[in-house]
Design a protein around this motif. Structure first.
Motif, PDB file in Angstrom:
ATOM      1  N   UNK A  11     -38.425  10.267 -38.373  1.00 54.74           N
ATOM      2  CA  UNK A  11     -37.153  10.993 -38.296  1.00 54.74           C
ATOM      3  C   UNK A  11     -36.752  11.532 -39.667  1.00 54.74           C
ATOM      4  N   UNK A  12     -36.913  10.702 -40.679  1.00 60.17           N
ATOM      5  CA  UNK A  12     -36.579  11.132 -42.039  1.00 60.17           C
ATOM      6  C   UNK A  12     -37.472  12.294 -42.481  1.00 60.17           C
ATOM      7  N   UNK A  13     -38.766  12.214 -42.197  1.00 55.91           N
ATOM      8  CA  UNK A  13     -39.687  13.304 -42.546  1.00 55.91           C
ATOM      9  C   UNK A  13     -39.351  14.571 -41.763  1.00 55.91           C
ATOM     10  N   UNK A  14     -38.917  14.423 -40.510  1.00 50.68           N
ATOM     11  CA  UNK A  14     -38.513  15.578 -39.711  1.00 50.68           C
ATOM     12  C   UNK A  14     -37.342  16.295 -40.374  1.00 50.68           C
ATOM     13  N   UNK A  15     -36.333  15.518 -40.799  1.00 51.85           N
ATOM     14  CA  UNK A  15     -35.165  16.120 -41.446  1.00 51.85           C
ATOM     15  C   UNK A  15     -35.563  16.872 -42.718  1.00 51.85           C
ATOM     16  N   UNK A  16     -36.403  16.265 -43.531  1.00 49.99           N
ATOM     17  CA  UNK A  16     -36.827  16.898 -44.781  1.00 49.99           C
ATOM     18  C   UNK A  16     -37.630  18.163 -44.489  1.00 49.99           C
ATOM     19  N   UNK A  67     -28.298   7.688 -49.270  1.00 54.26           N
ATOM     20  CA  UNK A  67     -29.249   7.038 -48.385  1.00 54.26           C
ATOM     21  C   UNK A  67     -28.729   7.145 -46.951  1.00 54.26           C
ATOM     22  N   UNK A  68     -29.531   7.673 -46.071  1.00 61.02           N
ATOM     23  CA  UNK A  68     -29.215   7.861 -44.652  1.00 61.02           C
ATOM     24  C   UNK A  68     -28.130   8.910 -44.404  1.00 61.02           C
ATOM     25  N   UNK A  69     -27.888   9.797 -45.352  1.00 57.75           N
ATOM     26  CA  UNK A  69     -26.966  10.921 -45.171  1.00 57.75           C
ATOM     27  C   UNK A  69     -27.676  12.186 -45.652  1.00 57.75           C
ATOM     28  N   UNK A  70     -27.891  13.112 -44.727  1.00 60.06           N
ATOM     29  CA  UNK A  70     -28.602  14.348 -45.043  1.00 60.06           C
ATOM     30  C   UNK A  70     -27.743  15.553 -44.686  1.00 60.06           C
TER      31      UNK A  70
END
Length: 106
Positions: free
Chosen positions: A28-33, A42-45
């Motif tokens: 999920x984190x890689x998807x957002x990036x 941390x955990x806020x994009x």
């Protein structure tokens, strides 16, 4: 044609107890990036969108790719509202002792 820039803020709290949870968190984190989100904390994009229509498409895409477990929250604000955000930072503290008061020479 006028543009009303919008900001999409994504807040998430995902479990990381099992290997599968950790895998979903990283995916999920890689998807957002990959989709152009920038980390604010941390955990806020955050991501900039051209207008409300584009922002709605981004929100729908994040909903499709969210992990099965955990909490994912999104907030869409105008660029003017985002620019009024205040950053409050505390004083820097150091735990390194720079004195030789307790120095013992053997």
């Amino acid at each position: 044609m006028s543009y009303r820039y919008m900001r999409i803020l994504v807040f998430f709290d995902l479990p990381t107890e099992t290997l599968e949870d950790k895998r979903e968190y990283r995916a999920f984190r890689k998807y957002l990036i990959k989709k152009g989100f920038l980390m604010l904390q941390e955990s806020v994009y955050c991501k900039l969108a051209l207008n409300q229509t584009v922002a709605a498409g981004i929100v729908a895409s994040v909903k499709e790719h969210k992990p099965a477990d955990g909490l994912v929250q999104m907030l869409v604000v105008t660029e003017k509202q985002f620019a009024r955000m205040e950053c409050v930072v505390g004083q820097r503290q150091s735990t390194v002792l720079d004195s030789d008061e307790r120095l013992v020479v053997l």
